[in-house]
Design a protein around this motif. Structure first.
Motif, PDB file in Angstrom:
ATOM      1  N   VAL A 116       0.749   0.295   7.539  1.00  0.00           N
ATOM      2  CA  VAL A 116       1.119   0.281   6.111  1.00  0.00           C
ATOM      3  C   VAL A 116       2.617   0.076   5.898  1.00  0.00           C
ATOM      4  N   SER A 117       3.353  -0.124   6.969  1.00  0.00           N
ATOM      5  CA  SER A 117       4.789  -0.368   6.814  1.00  0.00           C
ATOM      6  C   SER A 117       5.026  -1.831   6.436  1.00  0.00           C
ATOM      7  N   SER A 118       6.138  -2.098   5.869  1.00  0.00           N
ATOM      8  CA  SER A 118       6.543  -3.468   5.499  1.00  0.00           C
ATOM      9  C   SER A 118       5.605  -4.114   4.478  1.00  0.00           C
ATOM     10  N   LEU A 119       4.964  -3.302   3.640  1.00  0.00           N
ATOM     11  CA  LEU A 119       4.137  -3.853   2.584  1.00  0.00           C
ATOM     12  C   LEU A 119       4.984  -4.161   1.351  1.00  0.00           C
ATOM     13  N   THR A 120       4.386  -4.843   0.384  1.00  0.00           N
ATOM     14  CA  THR A 120       5.104  -5.249  -0.816  1.00  0.00           C
ATOM     15  C   THR A 120       4.452  -4.616  -2.050  1.00  0.00           C
ATOM     16  N   PRO A 121       5.101  -4.700  -3.209  1.00  0.00           N
ATOM     17  CA  PRO A 121       4.480  -4.181  -4.438  1.00  0.00           C
ATOM     18  C   PRO A 121       3.183  -4.886  -4.809  1.00  0.00           C
ATOM     19  N   ASP A 122       2.914  -6.042  -4.206  1.00  0.00           N
ATOM     20  CA  ASP A 122       1.688  -6.795  -4.487  1.00  0.00           C
ATOM     21  C   ASP A 122       0.531  -6.376  -3.578  1.00  0.00           C
ATOM     22  N   ASP A 123       0.758  -5.396  -2.702  1.00  0.00           N
ATOM     23  CA  ASP A 123      -0.268  -4.951  -1.763  1.00  0.00           C
ATOM     24  C   ASP A 123      -0.851  -3.604  -2.211  1.00  0.00           C
ATOM     25  N   THR A 124      -2.065  -3.318  -1.738  1.00  0.00           N
ATOM     26  CA  THR A 124      -2.713  -2.032  -2.026  1.00  0.00           C
ATOM     27  C   THR A 124      -3.286  -1.450  -0.741  1.00  0.00           C
ATOM     28  N   VAL A 125      -3.007  -0.190  -0.526  1.00  0.00           N
ATOM     29  CA  VAL A 125      -3.644   0.566   0.561  1.00  0.00           C
ATOM     30  C   VAL A 125      -4.839   1.294  -0.038  1.00  0.00           C
ATOM     31  N   LEU A 126      -6.030   1.011   0.475  1.00  0.00           N
ATOM     32  CA  LEU A 126      -7.251   1.687   0.038  1.00  0.00           C
ATOM     33  C   LEU A 126      -7.554   2.790   1.047  1.00  0.00           C
ATOM     34  N   LEU A 127      -7.288   4.036   0.661  1.00  0.00           N
ATOM     35  CA  LEU A 127      -7.486   5.169   1.566  1.00  0.00           C
ATOM     36  C   LEU A 127      -8.856   5.792   1.300  1.00  0.00           C
ATOM     37  N   LEU A 128      -9.695   5.793   2.332  1.00  0.00           N
ATOM     38  CA  LEU A 128     -11.025   6.401   2.286  1.00  0.00           C
ATOM     39  C   LEU A 128     -10.921   7.712   3.042  1.00  0.00           C
ATOM     40  N   LEU A 129     -10.923   8.810   2.315  1.00  0.00           N
ATOM     41  CA  LEU A 129     -10.527  10.098   2.869  1.00  0.00           C
ATOM     42  C   LEU A 129     -11.698  11.073   2.876  1.00  0.00           C
ATOM     43  N   PRO A 185       6.558   0.216  -1.025  1.00  0.00           N
ATOM     44  CA  PRO A 185       6.291   0.021  -2.458  1.00  0.00           C
ATOM     45  C   PRO A 185       4.861  -0.417  -2.784  1.00  0.00           C
ATOM     46  N   ALA A 186       3.989  -0.486  -1.784  1.00  0.00           N
ATOM     47  CA  ALA A 186       2.594  -0.848  -2.062  1.00  0.00           C
ATOM     48  C   ALA A 186       1.925   0.240  -2.892  1.00  0.00           C
ATOM     49  N   LYS A 187       0.900  -0.142  -3.630  1.00  0.00           N
ATOM     50  CA  LYS A 187       0.112   0.822  -4.386  1.00  0.00           C
ATOM     51  C   LYS A 187      -0.906   1.481  -3.453  1.00  0.00           C
ATOM     52  N   VAL A 188      -1.374   2.670  -3.835  1.00  0.00           N
ATOM     53  CA  VAL A 188      -2.378   3.400  -3.060  1.00  0.00           C
ATOM     54  C   VAL A 188      -3.537   3.789  -3.968  1.00  0.00           C
ATOM     55  N   VAL A 189      -4.748   3.438  -3.559  1.00  0.00           N
ATOM     56  CA  VAL A 189      -5.968   3.904  -4.220  1.00  0.00           C
ATOM     57  C   VAL A 189      -6.718   4.778  -3.213  1.00  0.00           C
ATOM     58  N   THR A 190      -7.082   5.988  -3.636  1.00  0.00           N
ATOM     59  CA  THR A 190      -7.746   6.932  -2.735  1.00  0.00           C
ATOM     60  C   THR A 190      -9.153   7.247  -3.223  1.00  0.00           C
ATOM     61  N   ILE A 191     -10.120   7.125  -2.321  1.00  0.00           N
ATOM     62  CA  ILE A 191     -11.492   7.572  -2.581  1.00  0.00           C
ATOM     63  C   ILE A 191     -11.760   8.704  -1.596  1.00  0.00           C
ATOM     64  N   ALA A 192     -12.016   9.903  -2.109  1.00  0.00           N
ATOM     65  CA  ALA A 192     -12.098  11.087  -1.261  1.00  0.00           C
ATOM     66  C   ALA A 192     -13.459  11.756  -1.357  1.00  0.00           C
TER      67      ALA A 192
END
Length: 421
Positions: A116-129, A185-192
Motif C-alpha cells: 500500500v506504499s507509494s499509492l496516489t489519491p486516485d487509488d483505493t485500498v479495500l480492507l476486508l477485516l 494519500p490513497a482512500k481506504v474502504v473497510t468491510i469488517a
C-alpha cells in the motif's frame, strides 16, 4: 456448509448440539454479506488493492473475487495457519500465528505495508477485516520479543479483549487507525466481520483503519491493573497517542456479528422442537462462571417437562493458573459438567465460530449429565483439571470435544444449554 464429524450416535442431546453448532456457523459465513455490500459500492478509483486480514480472510476475499474477478489489482490475504485451504486466485497468501503473532505475522504485515506504499489519491485500498487480525497483522513499535511478552501476559491475566486491544493499539504501527495513515494519500474502504461485543469498529482486529477512541492513559492504567512490566521504550510508546480522526476513510461497513450467530442458533433450536431463549449476545465474564450459570439454569428447569434451549453469545475470558491445554469454550463446557451431573436430560456446549478454541484443534466442548461421572470413573477430578486449565485433555478422554476445523468465519462464541423433555 461446515460439517462436524459425529464420533457416534450417543444421544439425542449430543446430536442436537452438533446440529445447532453446525447450522449457526454455516449461517454466519461472510460470503453473501460481503457481496451485498460490494454490489452497492461505487469505487471510482484508478486502482483498487484488496487486502484481506483475519480468520475469515479467505472467505471474504473469495466473495470479492467471485463478484468482481480481475477488476482489482493483485491483493494480499493474511490468515491463521490452516486457514488458506480455499485461497482465491489473484492474491498473495500468508499464513501466520494466532493468538500470538509470530515471525510470519511480522513478515506478512511488512508485505501489506509495502503493497500500500507509494499509492496516489486516485487509488483505493479495500480492507476486508475479520477477527484474529490483531495477532495476524502486526508491526510493533517496540522489540518483537517484548511485544510478544506483553501480549502473552495480558492474554493470561484475565484481561478482556477490549483491554488487551487498548494496549496493543498503542504499541503498534498498524493498529488504532495507523494503517489508514500508512495508506495515505490513497482512500481506504473497510468491510469488517465483527467478532466483538457491540460491533465497535475500533475494536475489530484493533481497528487498523478506524479512529481510536482509547487513550494512552487508559493503556497505562490497564498494564498497571494487571501488573505487566514494561521497558522504557514500551512506556514511551504507550504515551504516544493513536489517531483520533481518519481523513482518507471512504467508508467502514460492519457485516455479521455474534447477534446473528445467536439468532441462527435459536432458529435451529426451534426447528428441533426447543422453546428457546437468547439470554444475551453480550456475554463478557469468566468462562467458568458462564458454565456455572448455565448449570444453575439447568438445575432450575430440568424438571419442567419441556424441551428448552438457553443461548448466550459473546466472549468470555480465562485466567490462566495452570499449564494445561484448553480454551474458553472448553472451559465453559467442563465447568458446567459438575453442576449438571446426574441430570440426564441436560447438556451444555460452547463453540467458537472460527473453529478454534484457544491453542487447540477444537472449536469447543460438550458436557452432559454423565460427563462428570465418566471423568471420575477414570480418576479425573473436574475441579483439579479446571485449576490446571486442562479442559482439552479431560474432554478428549470422554468424547467431549467439538472439532470443526477452520470454518472461514469469525463472529465470536456461542454457548447453549439444552434440556430435552
Amino acid at each position: 456448509m461446515i460439517k462436524i464429524n459425529r464420533e457416534d450416535n450417543r444421544s439425542l442431546l449430543y446430536n442436537d448440539a452438533l446440529s445447532i453448532a453446525e447450522y449457526a456457523i454455516s449461517e454466519s459465513m461472510p460470503d453473501k454479506a460481503v457481496q451485498k455490500i460490494m454490489s452497492g459500492l461505487c469505487l471510482r478509483s484508478r486502482r483498487v488493492i484488496p487486502i484481506a486480514i483475519g480468520k475469515a480472510a479467505c472467505s471474504m476475499a473469495n466473495a470479492v473475487s467471485a463478484l468482481f474477478g480481475c477488476a482489482f489489482e493483485r491483493g494480499i490475504v493474511v490468515t491463521k495457519y490452516g486457514g488458506a485451504k480455499d485461497a482465491p486466485d489473484g492474491f498473495d497468501i500468508f499464513e501466520a500465528g494466532h493468538p500470538l503473532p509470530d515471525g510470519r505475522s511480522f513478515y506478512a504485515s511488512e508485505a501489506v505495508i509495502s503493497r500500500v506504499s507509494s499509492l496516489t489519491p486516485d487509488d483505493t485500498v479495500l480492507l476486508l477485516l475479520s477477527g484474529g487480525g490483531s495477532a495476524l497483522f502486526e508491526k510493533p513499535l517496540i522489540s518483537e520479543d517484548e511485544f510478544l511478552n506483553i501480549t502473552d501476559a495480558l492474554l493470561k491475566s484475565g484481561a478482556c479483549i477490549n483491554e488487551i486491544n487498548t494496549v496493543r493499539k498503542h504499541l503498534s504501527a498498524v493498529k488504532g487507525g495507523r494503517f489508514a495513515e500508512l495508506c495515505s494519500p490513497a482512500k481506504v474502504v473497510t468491510i469488517a466481520l465483527s467478532d466483538v461485543i457491540g460491533d465497535d469498529p475500533g475494536v475489530i482486529a484493533s481497528g487498523p483503519t478506524y479512529p481510536d477512541s482509547t487513550t494512552s492513559n487508559e493503556a497505562l492504567r490497564i498494564v498497571k491493573k494487571y501488573g505487566v512490566k514494561l521497558s522504557e521504550n514500551a512506556l514511551g510508546a504507550l504515551k504516544t497517542e493513536t489517531p483520533k480522526s481518519i481523513g482518507n476513510s471512504d467508508g467502514f461497513f460492519v457485516i455479521g456479528s455474534v447477534r446473528q450467530l445467536c439468532e441462527a442458533a435459536a432458529k435451529k433450536c426451534v426447528m428441533l422442537g426447543y422453546e428457546t431463549t437468547v439470554l444475551t449476545s453480550s456475554l463478557c465474564c469468566n468462562a467458568r462462571n458462564a458454565g456455572s450459570m448455565l448449570a444453575s439454569i439447568a438445575r432450575e428447569h430440568a424438571g419442567d417437562g419441556k424441551s428448552l434451549a438457553f443461548i448466550m453469545g459473546g466472549e468470555t475470558v480465562v485466567k490462566v493458573t495452570g499449564n494445561g491445554l484448553g480454551g474458553r469454550n472448553q472451559e465453559i463446557a467442563l465447568s458446567a459438567a459438575s453442576g449438571i451431573s446426574g441430570i440426564k436430560n441436560a447438556a451444555v456446549f460452547s463453540v467458537g465460530s472460527d473453529g478454534t478454541d484457544g491453542p487447540t484443534d477444537a472449536a469447543g466442548g460438550y458436557a452432559d449429565g454423565f460427563t462428570s461421572e465418566k471423568l471420575e470413573s477414570i480418576g479425573i477430578n473436574t475441579e483439579a483439571v479446571l485449576n490446571n486449565n486442562d479442559s482439552y485433555n479431560a474432554l478428549k478422554k470422554v468424547g467431549g470435544l467439538i472439532i470443526t476445523g477452520p470454518t472461514g468465519t469469525n463472529v465470536n462464541d456461542i454457548s447453549v444449554l439444552l434440556i430435552r423433555s
